[in-house]
Design a protein around this motif. Structure first.
Motif, PDB file in Angstrom:
ATOM      1  N   ARG A  41     -16.898  -0.774   4.356  1.00  0.00           N
ATOM      2  CA  ARG A  41     -16.764  -0.131   3.046  1.00  0.00           C
ATOM      3  C   ARG A  41     -17.787  -0.685   2.069  1.00  0.00           C
ATOM      4  N   THR A  73      -8.274   2.524   5.347  1.00  0.00           N
ATOM      5  CA  THR A  73      -7.146   3.187   4.688  1.00  0.00           C
ATOM      6  C   THR A  73      -7.513   4.639   4.387  1.00  0.00           C
ATOM      7  N   GLU A  75      -7.945   5.729   1.456  1.00  0.00           N
ATOM      8  CA  GLU A  75      -9.005   5.633   0.438  1.00  0.00           C
ATOM      9  C   GLU A  75     -10.358   5.388   1.094  1.00  0.00           C
ATOM     10  N   CYS A  76     -10.378   4.542   2.115  1.00  0.00           N
ATOM     11  CA  CYS A  76     -11.609   4.276   2.849  1.00  0.00           C
ATOM     12  C   CYS A  76     -12.120   5.549   3.514  1.00  0.00           C
ATOM     13  N   GLU A  79     -13.818   7.618   1.021  1.00  0.00           N
ATOM     14  CA  GLU A  79     -15.125   7.044   0.678  1.00  0.00           C
ATOM     15  C   GLU A  79     -16.170   7.380   1.740  1.00  0.00           C
TER      16      GLU A  79
END
Length: 265
Positions: A41, A73, A75-76, A79
């Motif tokens: 990330r 996750t 969220e990752c 991204e």
């Protein structure tokens, strides 16, 4: 001789003080383009930034290495998908499985790998893959996505003859590094690299890691750099029984087609 390094970790902090000079030395050694590895990330956005700062010369991958799989996750995932909206990001990865170090639990590794294979399905981009001591699970997961993913390269291949032929049978590409030049660990590679079809073979340094042990003289800081790619290609050509120019030209043509790269400026 024009070379393309398909795996250079140019975001590594060991390059922070002289990255421009490292790139200049690579150019002088015939390395005309490089793929900057995004493997976390933190570093995948940095790889994109480098590629955008050097259009036509640097390109990026975006992914999460199995060592960092625990950070994958929702969220990752978002991204990573945002990074893949940029044309400078030319492959999904580095992703895969690593049962040698197990820095992330194996179930987390498998889940992160599958999530990133889904990104490859959705984007149509090729895959930049990592596999160490996990061949059976790696192949099983890849089979689940057969027919939906595009081309894949098994980066920094260090496996056995049987694993190599398995990868070739699945039509995957093979990335060869300076591991070949390690008299302790790379002897078996020297004996099998001649079996890799020219249109499946690519070359890489994995800099700053895997400094070729057959370099003479050795750099004082023991840091690998993209400029040493020419040395790897010379050793590879010898082991394949080819002229260096032939090995270099074939690897460069294969790499441009795989990553859909433009010609060097």
């Amino acid at each position: 001789m024009q070379l393309i390094d398909i795996g250079a970790n140019l975001t590594h902090d060991s390059f922070d003080h002289d990255r421009d000079q490292v790139m200049a030395r690579a150019r002088a050694a015939g390395v005309v383009q490089m793929i900057v590895t995004g493997a976390s990330r933190e570093h995948s956005p940095m790889a994109l930034d480098l590629a955008r700062a050097h259009p036509g010369e640097l390109f990026a991958t975006a992914g999460v290495h199995p060592h960092h799989a625990s950070e994958y996750t929702a969220e990752c995932d978002a991204e990573m998908r945002a990074l893949h909206a940029h044309p400078e990001v030319v492959a999904v990865g580095e992703t895969g499985l690593d049962y040698f170090r197990d820095f992330s639990p194996r179930p987390a590794q498998r889940k992160a790998f599958e999530r990133q294979l889904e990104i490859a399905v959705d984007t149509g981009k090729p895959l930049f893959l990592h596999q160490r001591d996990a061949h059976a699970d790696f192949v099983a997961i890849m089979k689940d996505f057969e027919g939906r993913i595009g081309p894949a390269v098994v980066h920094c291949f260090t496996g056995s003859r049987a694993e190599l032929f398995d990868c070739i049978d699945h039509d995957w590409h093979i990335g060869i590094t300076g591991w070949l030049c390690d008299e302790r660990r790379g002897k078996h590679l020297r004996e099998i690299v001649g079996n890799i079809p020219a249109n499946r073979l690519m070359v890489e340094t994995d800099a700053p890691y895997l400094l070729p042990r057959s370099l003479d003289p050795m750099p004082k800081d023991r840091r690998n750099e993209p400029m040493f790619l020419s040395h790897i290609v010379e050793e590879l050509a010898r082991d394949r029984g080819e002229d260096v120019a032939v090995t270099a030209a074939n690897a460069t043509d294969t790499t441009r087609a795989f990553f859909r790269l433009p010609g060097a400026g």
